[in-house]
Design a protein around this motif. Structure first.
Motif, PDB file in Angstrom:
ATOM      1  N   THR A 330       0.828  -1.212   0.000  1.00 56.13           N
ATOM      2  CA  THR A 330       0.000   0.000   0.000  1.00 56.13           C
ATOM      3  C   THR A 330       0.859   1.258   0.000  1.00 56.13           C
ATOM      4  OG1 THR A 330      -0.176  -0.016   2.418  1.00 56.13           O
ATOM      5  CG2 THR A 330      -1.893  -1.143   1.192  1.00 56.13           C
ATOM      6  N   CYS A 352      -8.577  -5.140   2.778  1.00 55.87           N
ATOM      7  CA  CYS A 352      -9.640  -5.608   1.882  1.00 55.87           C
ATOM      8  C   CYS A 352      -9.258  -6.929   1.235  1.00 55.87           C
ATOM      9  CB  CYS A 352      -9.928  -4.566   0.810  1.00 55.87           C
ATOM     10  SG  CYS A 352      -8.563  -4.322  -0.371  1.00 55.87           S
ATOM     11  N   MET A 354      -7.754  -7.591  -1.476  1.00 54.62           N
ATOM     12  CA  MET A 354      -7.791  -7.661  -2.934  1.00 54.62           C
ATOM     13  C   MET A 354      -6.521  -8.301  -3.472  1.00 54.62           C
ATOM     14  SD  MET A 354      -7.681  -4.442  -5.571  1.00 54.62           S
ATOM     15  CE  MET A 354      -7.377  -4.675  -7.314  1.00 54.62           C
ATOM     16  N   CYS A 373      -3.286  -3.250  -5.985  1.00 49.40           N
ATOM     17  CA  CYS A 373      -3.594  -2.822  -4.622  1.00 49.40           C
ATOM     18  C   CYS A 373      -4.699  -1.777  -4.692  1.00 49.40           C
ATOM     19  CB  CYS A 373      -2.343  -2.242  -3.961  1.00 49.40           C
ATOM     20  SG  CYS A 373      -2.649  -1.457  -2.359  1.00 49.40           S
ATOM     21  N   THR A 374      -5.647  -1.857  -3.778  1.00 53.92           N
ATOM     22  CA  THR A 374      -6.763  -0.914  -3.775  1.00 53.92           C
ATOM     23  C   THR A 374      -6.295   0.529  -3.677  1.00 53.92           C
ATOM     24  OG1 THR A 374      -8.390  -2.459  -2.891  1.00 53.92           O
ATOM     25  CG2 THR A 374      -8.755  -0.129  -2.405  1.00 53.92           C
ATOM     26  N   TRP A 558     -14.145  -9.006  -2.761  1.00 52.68           N
ATOM     27  CA  TRP A 558     -13.036  -9.903  -3.058  1.00 52.68           C
ATOM     28  C   TRP A 558     -13.149 -11.140  -2.182  1.00 52.68           C
ATOM     29  CZ3 TRP A 558     -10.565  -8.970  -7.353  1.00 52.68           C
ATOM     30  CH2 TRP A 558     -10.473  -7.661  -7.831  1.00 52.68           C
ATOM     31  N   ARG A 641     -15.374   0.104  -7.178  1.00 53.74           N
ATOM     32  CA  ARG A 641     -14.707   0.060  -5.886  1.00 53.74           C
ATOM     33  C   ARG A 641     -13.768   1.250  -5.709  1.00 53.74           C
ATOM     34  NH1 ARG A 641     -14.059  -5.162  -8.255  1.00 53.74           N
ATOM     35  NH2 ARG A 641     -15.115  -6.857  -7.145  1.00 53.74           N
ATOM     36  N   TYR A 643     -10.674   0.910  -5.463  1.00 56.34           N
ATOM     37  CA  TYR A 643      -9.556   0.605  -6.363  1.00 56.34           C
ATOM     38  C   TYR A 643      -9.691   1.343  -7.689  1.00 56.34           C
ATOM     39  CZ  TYR A 643      -7.102  -1.981 -10.009  1.00 56.34           C
ATOM     40  OH  TYR A 643      -6.337  -2.313 -11.103  1.00 56.34           O
TER      41      TYR A 643
END
Length: 656
Positions: A330, A352, A354, A373-374, A558, A641, A643
């Motif tokens: 992140t 999350c 993902m 990555c979101t 997810w 989302r 993302y």
């Protein structure tokens, strides 16, 4: 204040075998699923690991590498340490990590009974014979098979060392071969490899001794073990403590995780969900630390969002090392920001999952083989980003309409590239839909993320105009070169009689407005938002029922977050009715039609509408020709989302 003063324990070097790690924050193993078809690192894979080293991590783990292509492979495109052709890409990767004073680690794995037949030349083997998860009989390992596996681990470690790998991490948990030997559920042997913990750990001791033979007594070995498998028949914490005592001094690090792929729902603890507390697995590492005297102990799981907590863990002697995986994706600069005292700018992990769910076969239909990555739009693009000019050659005036996640990301990226940026938000605060998380206990990480974005906006030299709606007249007045429309979406209100009543709360519209919610709550809409709303209200002690027209809850989540959400709903006692359509709302409750066409009534003090969003397309398109360049991002382009909001905002700005 620098972190050397603020977090002295975290930035104290530690000696592991013949290596010195510069700090106590390490990358937990993270494998890439997009290697070449032959299982070699691509330039993008190497750039990913190099970027993590550049961010200040002391040790960067390359994730799973198989030691035997014939029997041990669980996934496609795995790095294979019994293939000499892997040497060049592995040397290039370790060199890239060393460039930034990081140490390279690699995780050696044998899938045992979980080996996937389609990827192997011979059938799966394990401690005991049984029908395997892929429908093929697992053969019980005889002495020759055990010796073959032991020798393969020794040779694989030797190859890793030859290629510049500083630490050899043995994946001895999560349901792979070592935990198969350790767990009573998968080891029913009556010989010297079964029964007592000492016997069940014999295979492990043989492997350690063989690695020492090939690599020397000082070559660092990290033993990744489960504190608990978290299922009946798996390894318990008491057995893990005994196991660690037996191996104490034989290896250099105990890396203590939890859970097993043998029971998929334990993965929500293996990769802790947002519903769990920070450091939920620390207790296992702490208990093992109290019982060993020679081997360092590392913890992993839901860490990285609170440097003060990590400092306390190390300073108090509860653990020696902090392992972080998702948080190093992140924010690539996580450790450097902590060291510089810039914790308020860290883009934290939302949990999350993902990043993990995209390749979680066999529980998802396909391995997507991309890295995303979101909240980090550069994840999976590290190689590409390395060739981008940091500053635009032609600075422009950029107007961003909308201060939600897409708008803030666009503004931050544009400012970083040297553009003059004006960010307008029609409400009195930045955040957009992220503000809906402010009062939800399990969304504290989203609130923290929103605050980090807001801090970055403030430090980037962006001119922020709150309570300001972008109109054609305002655009003409500001005269930007580029206009980025990030005005979001609006709540989708189904055409249901009574939906405008006083007892109705629209999740995407009414958050933060102080609207009272009664004791009996019916949530109309069982997507992810509806499910999370139900958990929130159930946590407050309310009686909650979800009505969902389809046959599936949280279809848009997810996989790992879906499992965690459904488990949390079950634990809290949230009721759900699938294939049920709401037909009318009154001040007494909700009328609906069930799967059999029968009318049913649900008593409710409050009806929560969670039917989703629709783009503010018309409002955005009204601005299209007011500036030389125009682009829509986030929910006003397509309601999806976080993302997609972040990525579209970033893409719009990085291409100016």
């Amino acid at each position: 204040m620098t972190a050397i003063l603020k977090y002295p324990a975290l930035f104290q070097p530690i000696t592991i075998g013949n290596r010195i790690a510069k700090n106590r924050i390490w990358s937990a193993p993270q494998g890439m699923s997009d290697l070449t078809p032959d299982g070699y690192f691509t330039p993008q894979n190497i750039a990913f690991y190099q970027t993590k080293a550049k961010g200040g991590l002391a040790v960067i783990s390359l994730g799973e590498a198989i030691i035997d292509r014939v029997r041990a492979k669980a996934h496609g495109r795995m790095l294979a340490l019994d293939d000499i052709e892997v040497i060049s890409s592995l040397i290039n990767c370790s060199d890239a990590i060393h460039q930034y004073d990081g140490l390279a680690s690699i995780e050696l794995v044998h899938a045992g009974c979980r080996a996937r037949p389609e990827y192997c030349q011979k059938g799966p083997v394990g401690p005991s014979a049984h029908m395997g998860i892929y429908g093929e009989m697992v053969a019980e390992m005889d002495e020759d098979m055990i010796e073959e596996a032991v020798e393969s681990f020794g040779k694989a470690a030797y190859m890793a060392k030859f290629c510049g790998i500083d630490i050899c991490c043995i994946h001895a948990c999560h349901g792979w071969i070592f935990s198969q030997f350790m767990a009573p559920a998968t080891n029913q042997r009556k010989d010297k490899y079964g029964g007592s913990v000492e016997n069940r750990s014999r295979f492990a001791r043989m492997v350690i001794e063989r690695i020492r033979k090939y690599c020397g007594l000082n070559y660092p070995i990290e033993w990744r073990m489960s504190g608990s498998d978290l299922y009946e028949g798996g390894v318990t914490i008491e057995e893990s403590i005994e196991y660690a005592k037996i191996l104490d001094g034989m290896v250099d690090i105990f890396h203590v995780s939890a859970g097993s792929f043998n029971v998929p729902d334990t993965s929500t603890r293996m990769f802790p969900s947002m519903y769990l507390k920070d450091g939920v697995n620390v207790t296992f590492a702490e208990q093992i630390k109290r019982n060993v005297h020679k081997t360092a102990v590392a913890t992993v799981g839901a860490l990285g969002n609170d440097p003060a907590y990590m400092e306390e863990l190390v300073a108090s002697g509860k653990v020696d090392i902090i392992n972080i995986a998702r948080g190093t994706i992140t924010d690539f600069d996580l450790v450097n920001k902590i060291r510089r005292g810039e914790e308020d700018e860290v883009i934290n992990c939302l949990r999350c999952n993902m990043c993990l769910s995209m390749d979680f076969v066999p529980h998802v239909p396909f391995a997507m083989r991309v890295h995303r990555c979101t909240v980090n739009p550069e994840a999976g693009r590290e190689y590409e980003v390395g060739f981008m000019a940091k500053k635009s050659e032609h600075p422009q005036k950029v107007l961003v309409a909308g201060g939600g996640p897409a708008g803030m990301q666009a503004a931050i990226t544009a400012a970083q590239r040297g553009h003059e940026v004006i960010l307008c938000e029609k409400s009195g605060r930045l955040g957009g839909m992220l503000n809906s998380a402010d009062d939800i206990s399990f969304k504290k990480l989203m609130k923290q993320y929103k605050n980090a974005l807001t801090t970055q906006v403030g430090k980037a030299g962006i001119k922020v105009l709150l309570n300001t709606t972008v109109t054609p007249e305002l655009v003409e007045q500001i005269a930007p070169d580029t206009l980025i429309a990030a005005i979001g979406g609006e709540a989708l209100i189904p055409d249901i009689p009574g939906i405008n009543g006083d007892s109705v709360y629209v999740a995407a519209r009414d958050f933060g407005k102080g609207k009272e919610v009664g004791q009996k709550v019916v949530v109309v809409g069982g997507g992810l938002v509806g499910c999370e709303e139900s958990i929130h209200y159930r946590e407050q002690g309310r009686d909650v029922t979800i009505l969902e027209m389809s046959d599936t809850l949280a279809r848009d989540a997810w996989f790992l977050h879906l499992r965690a959400t459904l488990m949390e709903m079950e634990k809290l006692g949230v009721k759900s009715c699938l294939n049920t359509k709401c037909t009318k709302i009154t001040d007494k409750g909700v009328f609906a039609v069930d799967a059999n066409g029968k009318e049913v009534f649900f008593e409710a003090d409050t009806v929560v509408i969670a039917a989703g969003l629709r783009p503010r397309s018309d409002e955005a398109e009204a601005l299209r020709f007011t500036a030389r360049e125009f682009v829509r991002v986030g929910d006003c382009k397509e309601c999806k989302r976080i993302y997609e909001a972040i990525r579209t905002g970033y893409d719009a700005a990085v291409t100016i």
